[in-house]
Motif scaffolding. Structure first.
Motif, PDB file in Angstrom:
ATOM      1  N   THR A  81       0.818  -1.082   0.046  1.00  0.00           N
ATOM      2  CA  THR A  81      -0.108  -0.013  -0.130  1.00  0.00           C
ATOM      3  C   THR A  81       0.949   1.300  -0.005  1.00  0.00           C
ATOM      4  O   THR A  81       2.052   1.130   0.545  1.00  0.00           O
ATOM      5  CB  THR A  81      -0.854   0.002   1.256  1.00  0.00           C
ATOM      6  OG1 THR A  81      -0.098  -0.235   2.433  1.00  0.00           O
ATOM      7  CG2 THR A  81      -1.978  -1.070   1.232  1.00  0.00           C
ATOM      8  N   CYS A  82       0.410   2.225  -0.601  1.00  0.00           N
ATOM      9  CA  CYS A  82       0.912   3.775  -0.578  1.00  0.00           C
ATOM     10  C   CYS A  82       0.528   4.594   0.544  1.00  0.00           C
ATOM     11  O   CYS A  82      -0.727   4.930   0.722  1.00  0.00           O
ATOM     12  CB  CYS A  82       0.764   4.275  -1.795  1.00  0.00           C
ATOM     13  SG  CYS A  82       1.733   5.776  -1.969  1.00  0.00           S
ATOM     14  N   LEU A  83       1.223   4.860   1.574  1.00  0.00           N
ATOM     15  CA  LEU A  83       0.762   5.581   2.804  1.00  0.00           C
ATOM     16  C   LEU A  83       1.471   6.500   3.197  1.00  0.00           C
ATOM     17  O   LEU A  83       2.001   7.135   4.163  1.00  0.00           O
ATOM     18  CB  LEU A  83       0.740   4.398   4.080  1.00  0.00           C
ATOM     19  CG  LEU A  83      -0.287   3.269   3.701  1.00  0.00           C
ATOM     20  CD1 LEU A  83       0.053   2.226   5.044  1.00  0.00           C
ATOM     21  CD2 LEU A  83      -1.610   3.504   3.549  1.00  0.00           C
ATOM     22  N   ASN A  84       2.236   7.092   1.855  1.00  0.00           N
ATOM     23  CA  ASN A  84       3.050   8.422   2.111  1.00  0.00           C
ATOM     24  C   ASN A  84       2.407   9.513   3.126  1.00  0.00           C
ATOM     25  O   ASN A  84       1.166   9.718   2.491  1.00  0.00           O
ATOM     26  CB  ASN A  84       3.521   9.022   0.719  1.00  0.00           C
ATOM     27  CG  ASN A  84       4.334   8.109   0.205  1.00  0.00           C
ATOM     28  OD1 ASN A  84       4.791   6.931   0.655  1.00  0.00           O
ATOM     29  ND2 ASN A  84       4.633   8.230  -1.209  1.00  0.00           N
ATOM     30  N   TYR A  85       3.068  10.142   3.923  1.00  0.00           N
ATOM     31  CA  TYR A  85       2.574  11.340   4.687  1.00  0.00           C
ATOM     32  C   TYR A  85       1.587  11.012   5.791  1.00  0.00           C
ATOM     33  O   TYR A  85       0.778  11.718   6.219  1.00  0.00           O
ATOM     34  CB  TYR A  85       1.936  12.480   3.816  1.00  0.00           C
ATOM     35  CG  TYR A  85       2.977  13.048   2.969  1.00  0.00           C
ATOM     36  CD1 TYR A  85       3.698  13.999   3.562  1.00  0.00           C
ATOM     37  CD2 TYR A  85       3.371  12.790   1.728  1.00  0.00           C
ATOM     38  CE1 TYR A  85       4.794  14.897   2.768  1.00  0.00           C
ATOM     39  CE2 TYR A  85       4.248  13.323   1.003  1.00  0.00           C
ATOM     40  CZ  TYR A  85       5.043  14.480   1.470  1.00  0.00           C
ATOM     41  OH  TYR A  85       5.945  14.975   0.492  1.00  0.00           O
ATOM     42  N   ALA A  86       1.517   9.518   6.018  1.00  0.00           N
ATOM     43  CA  ALA A  86       0.584   9.252   6.947  1.00  0.00           C
ATOM     44  C   ALA A  86       0.808   9.821   8.364  1.00  0.00           C
ATOM     45  O   ALA A  86       2.057   9.960   8.770  1.00  0.00           O
ATOM     46  CB  ALA A  86       0.447   7.627   7.170  1.00  0.00           C
ATOM     47  N   GLN A  87      -0.219  10.045   9.286  1.00  0.00           N
ATOM     48  CA  GLN A  87      -0.253  10.619  10.637  1.00  0.00           C
ATOM     49  C   GLN A  87      -0.221   9.413  11.372  1.00  0.00           C
ATOM     50  O   GLN A  87      -1.543   8.844  11.455  1.00  0.00           O
ATOM     51  CB  GLN A  87      -1.009  11.855  10.837  1.00  0.00           C
ATOM     52  CG  GLN A  87      -0.768  12.857   9.728  1.00  0.00           C
ATOM     53  CD  GLN A  87       0.845  13.502  10.204  1.00  0.00           C
ATOM     54  OE1 GLN A  87       0.815  13.885  11.273  1.00  0.00           O
ATOM     55  NE2 GLN A  87       1.566  13.924   9.049  1.00  0.00           N
ATOM     56  N   LEU A 107       2.941  -4.784   6.712  1.00  0.00           N
ATOM     57  CA  LEU A 107       3.241  -3.727   5.937  1.00  0.00           C
ATOM     58  C   LEU A 107       4.093  -3.870   4.713  1.00  0.00           C
ATOM     59  O   LEU A 107       4.918  -2.948   4.306  1.00  0.00           O
ATOM     60  CB  LEU A 107       3.604  -2.048   6.634  1.00  0.00           C
ATOM     61  CG  LEU A 107       2.614  -1.625   7.610  1.00  0.00           C
ATOM     62  CD1 LEU A 107       3.402  -0.752   8.753  1.00  0.00           C
ATOM     63  CD2 LEU A 107       1.606  -0.689   6.879  1.00  0.00           C
ATOM     64  N   THR A 108       4.336  -5.271   4.280  1.00  0.00           N
ATOM     65  CA  THR A 108       5.088  -5.750   3.541  1.00  0.00           C
ATOM     66  C   THR A 108       5.266  -4.806   2.238  1.00  0.00           C
ATOM     67  O   THR A 108       4.006  -4.722   1.646  1.00  0.00           O
ATOM     68  CB  THR A 108       4.921  -7.147   3.187  1.00  0.00           C
ATOM     69  OG1 THR A 108       5.412  -7.848   4.501  1.00  0.00           O
ATOM     70  CG2 THR A 108       6.031  -7.684   2.140  1.00  0.00           C
ATOM     71  N   ARG A 109       6.299  -4.384   1.541  1.00  0.00           N
ATOM     72  CA  ARG A 109       6.667  -3.675   0.470  1.00  0.00           C
ATOM     73  C   ARG A 109       5.622  -2.523   0.245  1.00  0.00           C
ATOM     74  O   ARG A 109       4.749  -2.280  -0.802  1.00  0.00           O
ATOM     75  CB  ARG A 109       6.235  -4.635  -0.644  1.00  0.00           C
ATOM     76  CG  ARG A 109       7.165  -5.764  -0.889  1.00  0.00           C
ATOM     77  CD  ARG A 109       7.085  -6.496  -2.058  1.00  0.00           C
ATOM     78  NE  ARG A 109       5.756  -7.400  -2.020  1.00  0.00           N
ATOM     79  CZ  ARG A 109       5.782  -8.348  -1.192  1.00  0.00           C
ATOM     80  NH1 ARG A 109       6.803  -9.074  -0.533  1.00  0.00           N
ATOM     81  NH2 ARG A 109       4.433  -9.208  -1.215  1.00  0.00           N
ATOM     82  N   SER A 110       5.296  -1.668   1.549  1.00  0.00           N
ATOM     83  CA  SER A 110       4.512  -0.627   1.575  1.00  0.00           C
ATOM     84  C   SER A 110       5.227   0.690   1.330  1.00  0.00           C
ATOM     85  O   SER A 110       6.650   0.645   1.871  1.00  0.00           O
ATOM     86  CB  SER A 110       3.516  -0.561   2.698  1.00  0.00           C
ATOM     87  OG  SER A 110       2.581  -1.565   2.465  1.00  0.00           O
ATOM     88  N   GLY A 111       4.651   1.875   0.980  1.00  0.00           N
ATOM     89  CA  GLY A 111       5.603   3.297   1.214  1.00  0.00           C
ATOM     90  C   GLY A 111       5.048   4.082   2.264  1.00  0.00           C
ATOM     91  O   GLY A 111       3.717   4.240   2.398  1.00  0.00           O
ATOM     92  N   LEU A 112       5.900   4.596   3.138  1.00  0.00           N
ATOM     93  CA  LEU A 112       5.603   5.386   4.226  1.00  0.00           C
ATOM     94  C   LEU A 112       6.567   6.607   4.283  1.00  0.00           C
ATOM     95  O   LEU A 112       7.111   7.214   5.267  1.00  0.00           O
ATOM     96  CB  LEU A 112       5.916   4.694   5.724  1.00  0.00           C
ATOM     97  CG  LEU A 112       4.681   3.536   6.005  1.00  0.00           C
ATOM     98  CD1 LEU A 112       5.108   2.762   7.096  1.00  0.00           C
ATOM     99  CD2 LEU A 112       3.424   4.372   6.458  1.00  0.00           C
ATOM    100  N   MET A 113       6.538   6.917   3.156  1.00  0.00           N
ATOM    101  CA  MET A 113       7.666   8.139   2.664  1.00  0.00           C
ATOM    102  C   MET A 113       6.978   9.344   3.490  1.00  0.00           C
ATOM    103  O   MET A 113       5.714   9.702   3.349  1.00  0.00           O
ATOM    104  CB  MET A 113       7.786   8.463   1.403  1.00  0.00           C
ATOM    105  CG  MET A 113       8.893   9.653   0.817  1.00  0.00           C
ATOM    106  SD  MET A 113       8.787   9.828  -0.531  1.00  0.00           S
ATOM    107  CE  MET A 113       9.610  11.397  -0.836  1.00  0.00           C
TER     108      MET A 113
END
Length: 343
Positions: A195-201, A212-218
């Protein structure tokens, strides 16, 4: 004449017989019979069997009372059971209706309606233990569908491209918040892989048992949250900021922590294997029984770490690295290794 006179006239003989009958003693006034009747009555009155008979009668009365009471209780219990069945059926019907309503809202075109559906599922998971796993399966599927990591976007430094505007939408943020407030995180797994979770709070949330395997938390903001034992296989944390977060015994395999800021986090027992810890800020971080293996740690300042209980092997470093006083780094390599993956 003498014979005639001496004969008793018939009338007088009848009178004599009547008189004799009147003077006969009455059999009912016989003292002996009266005495016998009195003795019989006395014996009956003083009979010691009356106590036993009374006890028997009392016992029979008690048994009869018990019988009626038991049957009355059975009837009452049957009524209670019937009422309970009706109540359970009504509750199940209500929960089914709530679940259907929540799922319907998730398919709504309006953002507010979708967020409402997510919060409805969260409340349903809190109210109904039996439907808790179903609720979180639906929420996880919603996030994987509406915030899927595009197959064409690499999971390296370009992870910021995994969504069009660079940030997650409010409904995805709401889903993450609901997941982080589960009643029993250790017993309620949630799949948020790829999943793409960039800028998550992620503030004050419990993300144990979240995949969260292979996810984005940029550029994610993570504060005072729990990731104990989590597996960050091939996860991108580029530019993320973590503060006072519990990462004990977590696995960072192939994880990209470049330009990430870690402040006051607990990394004891964590394993970093074959990823990037390049230009990473480490401030007041707790390490102990921590493993750094085949990591690219170039230009990372490690001076504030207690490396006495840290296992270090095959690190990719350069002259711009700063080591803790008195610590002698092992032989270094010229490239980052390949992570074997979290076990």
């Amino acid at each position: 004449m003498t014979g005639v006179n001496s004969a008793t006239p018939p009338r007088r003989r009848r009178l004599a017989r009547v008189s004799a009958g009147l003077n006969r003693p009455d059999e009912q006034s016989d003292p002996s019979r009266i005495s016998k009747v009195g003795n019989t009555i006395g014996k009956a009155v003083t009979w010691d069997g009356w106590l036993k008979l009374g006890a028997v009668v009392t016992a029979v009365g008690v048994l009869v009372g018990f019988w009626f009471t038991d049957h009355s209780l059975q009837a009452t219990n049957r009524q209670i059971e019937a009422s309970n069945r009706q109540l359970v059926l009504a509750q199940q019907t209500e929960i089914t209706d709530r679940l259907a309503k929540a799922v319907e809202e998730l398919d709504n075109q309006g953002l507010d309606a979708r967020m409402g559906g997510i919060y409805l599922l969260g409340q349903l998971a809190h109210d109904s233990i039996e439907n808790r796993s179903v609720a979180f399966e639906i929420i996880g599927a919603y996030v994987r569908t509406h915030a899927a990591y595009p197959a064409e976007v690499p999971r390296q430094m370009d992870s910021y491209k995994c969504n069009s505007d660079g940030k997650i939408t409010p409904d995805i943020q709401a889903a993450l918040t609901v997941i982080g407030h589960r009643d029993s995180p250790a017993e309620e797994p949630v799949d948020l892989s790829e999943t793409c979770l960039n800028y998550a709070q992620l503030m004050n949330l419990d993300f144990r048992n979240v995949d969260l395997t292979r996810s984005g938390l940029m550029n994610a903001e993570i504060k005072a949250s729990t990731f104990v034992g989590s597996r960050f296989q091939d996860v991108s944390f580029v530019g993320a900021r973590t503060t006072d977060t519990d990462f004990r015994n977590a696995c960072f395999a192939g994880t990209i922590l470049t330009y990430t800021s870690l402040t006051g986090d607990d990394l004891r027992g964590a394993t970093f294997d074959g990823g990037y810890l390049k230009r990473t800020g480490l401030t007041n971080v707790k390490v102990g029984s921590t493993t750094l293996h085949a990591m690219d740690i170039r230009q990372t300042d490690l001076t504030g770490l207690d490396m006495s209980q840290v296992t270090v092997q095959d690190l990719f470093a350069n002259d711009e690295n700063h080591w803790p006083p008195g610590f002698t780094p092992p032989p270094l390599t010229d490239r980052a290794g390949i992570a074997p993956g979290c076990q």
